[in-house]
Design an enzyme around this catalytic site. Sequence first.
Site, PDB file in Angstrom:
ATOM      1  N   THR A 135       0.668  -0.836  -0.092  1.00  0.00           N
ATOM      2  CA  THR A 135       0.161  -0.179   0.127  1.00  0.00           C
ATOM      3  C   THR A 135       1.132   1.319   0.278  1.00  0.00           C
ATOM      4  O   THR A 135       1.600   1.515   0.738  1.00  0.00           O
ATOM      5  CB  THR A 135      -1.056  -0.144   1.093  1.00  0.00           C
ATOM      6  OG1 THR A 135      -1.463   0.964   1.637  1.00  0.00           O
ATOM      7  CG2 THR A 135       0.045  -0.942   2.055  1.00  0.00           C
ATOM      8  N   ASP A 136       0.046   2.408  -0.207  1.00  0.00           N
ATOM      9  CA  ASP A 136       0.865   3.352  -0.383  1.00  0.00           C
ATOM     10  C   ASP A 136       1.109   4.523   0.325  1.00  0.00           C
ATOM     11  O   ASP A 136       1.491   5.100   1.257  1.00  0.00           O
ATOM     12  CB  ASP A 136       0.094   5.018  -1.339  1.00  0.00           C
ATOM     13  CG  ASP A 136      -0.686   4.381  -0.899  1.00  0.00           C
ATOM     14  OD1 ASP A 136      -1.248   4.471  -0.282  1.00  0.00           O
ATOM     15  OD2 ASP A 136      -1.459   5.947  -1.525  1.00  0.00           O
ATOM     16  N   GLU A 137       0.297   3.304   1.879  1.00  0.00           N
ATOM     17  CA  GLU A 137       0.239   4.384   3.487  1.00  0.00           C
ATOM     18  C   GLU A 137       1.874   4.256   4.169  1.00  0.00           C
ATOM     19  O   GLU A 137       1.854   5.036   4.727  1.00  0.00           O
ATOM     20  CB  GLU A 137      -1.292   3.448   4.246  1.00  0.00           C
ATOM     21  CG  GLU A 137      -2.276   3.614   3.247  1.00  0.00           C
ATOM     22  CD  GLU A 137      -3.821   3.290   4.119  1.00  0.00           C
ATOM     23  OE1 GLU A 137      -3.912   3.162   5.045  1.00  0.00           O
ATOM     24  OE2 GLU A 137      -4.521   3.488   3.050  1.00  0.00           O
ATOM     25  N   TYR A 160      -1.761  -0.766  10.845  1.00  0.00           N
ATOM     26  CA  TYR A 160      -1.953  -1.019   9.875  1.00  0.00           C
ATOM     27  C   TYR A 160      -0.467  -0.960   8.492  1.00  0.00           C
ATOM     28  O   TYR A 160       0.392  -1.456   8.430  1.00  0.00           O
ATOM     29  CB  TYR A 160      -2.869  -0.874   9.149  1.00  0.00           C
ATOM     30  CG  TYR A 160      -3.135  -0.750   7.608  1.00  0.00           C
ATOM     31  CD1 TYR A 160      -3.395  -2.343   6.587  1.00  0.00           C
ATOM     32  CD2 TYR A 160      -3.195  -0.603   6.513  1.00  0.00           C
ATOM     33  CE1 TYR A 160      -2.764  -2.751   5.723  1.00  0.00           C
ATOM     34  CE2 TYR A 160      -3.171  -0.220   4.826  1.00  0.00           C
ATOM     35  CZ  TYR A 160      -3.447  -1.458   4.340  1.00  0.00           C
ATOM     36  OH  TYR A 160      -3.130  -1.769   3.502  1.00  0.00           O
TER      37      TYR A 160
HETATM   38  P1  NAD Z   1      -9.605  -7.656   2.398  1.00  0.00           P
HETATM   39  O1  NAD Z   1      -9.332  -7.586   3.600  1.00  0.00           O
HETATM   40  O2  NAD Z   1     -10.520  -7.494   1.094  1.00  0.00           O
HETATM   41  O3  NAD Z   1      -8.716  -9.191   2.018  1.00  0.00           O
HETATM   42  C1  NAD Z   1      -7.988  -9.985   3.160  1.00  0.00           C
HETATM   43  C2  NAD Z   1      -8.053 -10.893   2.434  1.00  0.00           C
HETATM   44  O4  NAD Z   1      -6.745 -12.013   2.816  1.00  0.00           O
HETATM   45  C3  NAD Z   1      -9.049 -11.611   3.027  1.00  0.00           C
HETATM   46  O5  NAD Z   1     -10.212 -13.159   1.883  1.00  0.00           O
HETATM   47  C4  NAD Z   1      -8.740 -12.919   4.364  1.00  0.00           C
HETATM   48  O6  NAD Z   1      -9.629 -13.616   4.402  1.00  0.00           O
HETATM   49  C5  NAD Z   1      -7.375 -12.859   4.365  1.00  0.00           C
HETATM   50  N1  NAD Z   1      -6.589 -13.179   5.138  1.00  0.00           N
HETATM   51  C6  NAD Z   1      -6.890 -12.820   5.962  1.00  0.00           C
HETATM   52  N2  NAD Z   1      -5.434 -12.916   7.120  1.00  0.00           N
HETATM   53  C7  NAD Z   1      -5.635 -14.101   7.171  1.00  0.00           C
HETATM   54  C8  NAD Z   1      -4.170 -14.836   6.937  1.00  0.00           C
HETATM   55  N3  NAD Z   1      -3.970 -14.865   8.461  1.00  0.00           N
HETATM   56  N4  NAD Z   1      -4.178 -15.790   6.549  1.00  0.00           N
HETATM   57  C9  NAD Z   1      -5.093 -16.005   4.759  1.00  0.00           C
HETATM   58  N5  NAD Z   1      -5.768 -15.076   5.096  1.00  0.00           N
HETATM   59  C10 NAD Z   1      -5.803 -14.645   5.240  1.00  0.00           C
HETATM   60  O7  NAD Z   1      -8.009  -7.179   1.874  1.00  0.00           O
HETATM   61  P2  NAD Z   1      -8.355  -5.740   0.218  1.00  0.00           P
HETATM   62  O8  NAD Z   1      -8.093  -4.639   0.514  1.00  0.00           O
HETATM   63  O9  NAD Z   1      -8.368  -7.135  -1.025  1.00  0.00           O
HETATM   64  O10 NAD Z   1      -6.439  -5.908   0.831  1.00  0.00           O
HETATM   65  C11 NAD Z   1      -5.804  -6.755  -0.494  1.00  0.00           C
HETATM   66  C12 NAD Z   1      -3.708  -6.662   0.294  1.00  0.00           C
HETATM   67  O11 NAD Z   1      -4.450  -5.199  -0.940  1.00  0.00           O
HETATM   68  C13 NAD Z   1      -3.529  -6.438   1.674  1.00  0.00           C
HETATM   69  O12 NAD Z   1      -2.069  -6.845   1.403  1.00  0.00           O
HETATM   70  C14 NAD Z   1      -3.746  -4.611   1.381  1.00  0.00           C
HETATM   71  O13 NAD Z   1      -2.742  -4.202   2.119  1.00  0.00           O
HETATM   72  C15 NAD Z   1      -3.641  -4.569  -0.225  1.00  0.00           C
HETATM   73  N6  NAD Z   1      -4.046  -3.207  -0.592  1.00  0.00           N
HETATM   74  C16 NAD Z   1      -5.375  -2.812  -0.345  1.00  0.00           C
HETATM   75  C17 NAD Z   1      -5.729  -1.600  -0.526  1.00  0.00           C
HETATM   76  C18 NAD Z   1      -7.319  -1.246  -0.645  1.00  0.00           C
HETATM   77  O14 NAD Z   1      -7.314   0.098  -1.273  1.00  0.00           O
HETATM   78  N7  NAD Z   1      -8.194  -2.013  -0.186  1.00  0.00           N
HETATM   79  C19 NAD Z   1      -5.131  -0.794  -1.736  1.00  0.00           C
HETATM   80  C20 NAD Z   1      -3.203  -1.128  -1.422  1.00  0.00           C
HETATM   81  C21 NAD Z   1      -2.796  -2.031  -1.337  1.00  0.00           C
HETATM   82  P1  TYD Z   2     -10.541   3.732   4.563  1.00  0.00           P
HETATM   83  O1  TYD Z   2     -11.550   3.331   3.511  1.00  0.00           O
HETATM   84  O2  TYD Z   2     -10.912   3.404   6.491  1.00  0.00           O
HETATM   85  O3  TYD Z   2      -8.887   3.525   4.156  1.00  0.00           O
HETATM   86  P2  TYD Z   2      -7.672   4.508   4.538  1.00  0.00           P
HETATM   87  O4  TYD Z   2      -8.111   5.020   5.876  1.00  0.00           O
HETATM   88  O5  TYD Z   2      -6.512   3.145   4.194  1.00  0.00           O
HETATM   89  O6  TYD Z   2      -7.586   5.320   3.507  1.00  0.00           O
HETATM   90  O7  TYD Z   2     -10.687   5.334   4.363  1.00  0.00           O
HETATM   91  C1  TYD Z   2     -10.804   6.435   3.889  1.00  0.00           C
HETATM   92  C2  TYD Z   2     -10.675   7.668   4.048  1.00  0.00           C
HETATM   93  O8  TYD Z   2     -12.061   7.562   4.715  1.00  0.00           O
HETATM   94  C3  TYD Z   2     -10.460   8.089   5.454  1.00  0.00           C
HETATM   95  O9  TYD Z   2      -9.671   9.596   5.471  1.00  0.00           O
HETATM   96  C4  TYD Z   2     -11.128   7.535   6.841  1.00  0.00           C
HETATM   97  C5  TYD Z   2     -12.538   8.014   6.492  1.00  0.00           C
HETATM   98  N1  TYD Z   2     -13.187   7.585   6.708  1.00  0.00           N
HETATM   99  C6  TYD Z   2     -14.344   8.474   7.633  1.00  0.00           C
HETATM  100  O10 TYD Z   2     -14.580   9.968   7.558  1.00  0.00           O
HETATM  101  N2  TYD Z   2     -15.744   7.749   7.790  1.00  0.00           N
HETATM  102  C7  TYD Z   2     -15.182   5.935   8.143  1.00  0.00           C
HETATM  103  O11 TYD Z   2     -16.449   5.559   8.123  1.00  0.00           O
HETATM  104  C8  TYD Z   2     -14.598   5.482   7.186  1.00  0.00           C
HETATM  105  C9  TYD Z   2     -14.333   3.973   7.537  1.00  0.00           C
HETATM  106  C10 TYD Z   2     -13.488   5.984   7.342  1.00  0.00           C
END
Ligand code: NAD
Ligand code: TYD
Length: 352
Positions: A135-137, A160
């Site tokens: 992630t970019d975070e 996280y």
């Molecule tokens: P998500 O939470 O929707 O899915 C995570 C998956 O991992 C789930 O299916 C869960 O069951 C599985 N999982 C969790 N713990 C586990 C374990 N101990 N063993 C096996 N499986 C396990 O997440 P997502 O949003 O699809 O993100 C996927 C990846 O992409 C993550 O690594 C996240 O850090 C990265 N990412 C997400 C975003 C975003 O905006 N969602 C952006 C950048 C990077």
């Molecule tokens: P989120 O979807 O949790 O992603 P991330 O924190 O990983 O960027 O949140 C996106 C933005 O929205 C973040 O600035 C937090 C804000 N947010 C709210 O204001 N209310 C909410 O209930 C949630 C879940 C997020």
Amino acid sequence: MVKNIKSILITGGAGFIGSHLIRHFVRKYPNYNIYNLDSLTYAGNLENLKDIEEVSNYEFIKADITDETKIIELFRKYQFDKVIHLAAESHVDRSISDPLAFVKTNIIGTINLLNAFTSLWKGNFQDKLFYHVSTDEVYGSLGETGLFKETTAYSPNSPYSASKAGSDHFVRAYGETYGIPYIISNCSNNYGPFQFPEKLIPLMIHNIIQGKELPIYGDGKYTRDWLYVEDHVEAIDLIFHKAAKGETYNIGGLNEWKNIEVINFLCEILDDKLNREKGSSEKLIRFIKDRPGHDRRYAIDSTKIEKELGWKPKHSFQQGLEDTVSWYMQNKEWLENVTSGRYLDYYKKQYL
Ligand code: NAD
Ligand code: TYD
């Protein structure tokens, strides 16, 4: 499974991004055997993959990446040539209430995969790959200006992002120390179908449909760079097939919006689709206590992937949001299933 072809492990394939990635790979590459390893936490849902579960080059493996013995056994059994690692605890708010769960899955789980991969191939890494999706975070927070580049120093602010930063460092360290061929990509906030409604966009869609309050942290002017999930999947596909080993890539939408603007868009779209009076959903907005350690702004410089690999996001934000809202409206049963039971306990603790 198809014989004598590449064996590709995708972890976290039952989650949001993972399920889109699995569907894309299974359909586009019938000559790859795709294994989806997932422990099915609250965020993992095999319903997300119902349409491909019978396809012959796909297999689901239920396993937890924190289970060291099981992971080693699976690598021996399936001889995974390439890994795309997405399994993670992924929600910042949950990381604030339970940081250790994030250390276990995101750091120890990643190390278990790295160890299993390293010991299976024993230095014979030709045509092998460990691709870590991050992630970019990890870069922390930007001020009013500037963009995250691949060279920006890591400065994570939440449990996280600290755990994802830790996992990135371990992947890189295994490359330097044991010579594993790795790639890391760091992507901005994704949105689209199948996203668990704890994250901003699906949570707001769900609450607007239900006529529930829309909880905005702090002043609502926190900014994210939103990318449609399928654009992320396209980027992963390109990086997986074309990037040189040891490279890292930032992926983002050049699509910055303040949270309040995103919520206003969703209110407008849903007022229209639900035939509600214009402006009625906006009345549900509530500004609530801020998230501790809340990163003010994320924005990605994706010049490197654009120039080197020819990637560009294809979805406009307007279209992506319209499609996402329509998907949630057409998949009420999915939404009801994931927002009953444990979700209600989480919701009460987080917001009430
Ligand atoms: P998500 O939470 O929707 O899915 C995570 C998956 O991992 C789930 O299916 C869960 O069951 C599985 N999982 C969790 N713990 C586990 C374990 N101990 N063993 C096996 N499986 C396990 O997440 P997502 O949003 O699809 O993100 C996927 C990846 O992409 C993550 O690594 C996240 O850090 C990265 N990412 C997400 C975003 C975003 O905006 N969602 C952006 C950048 C990077
Ligand atoms: P989120 O979807 O949790 O992603 P991330 O924190 O990983 O960027 O949140 C996106 C933005 O929205 C973040 O600035 C937090 C804000 N947010 C709210 O204001 N209310 C909410 O209930 C949630 C879940 C997020």
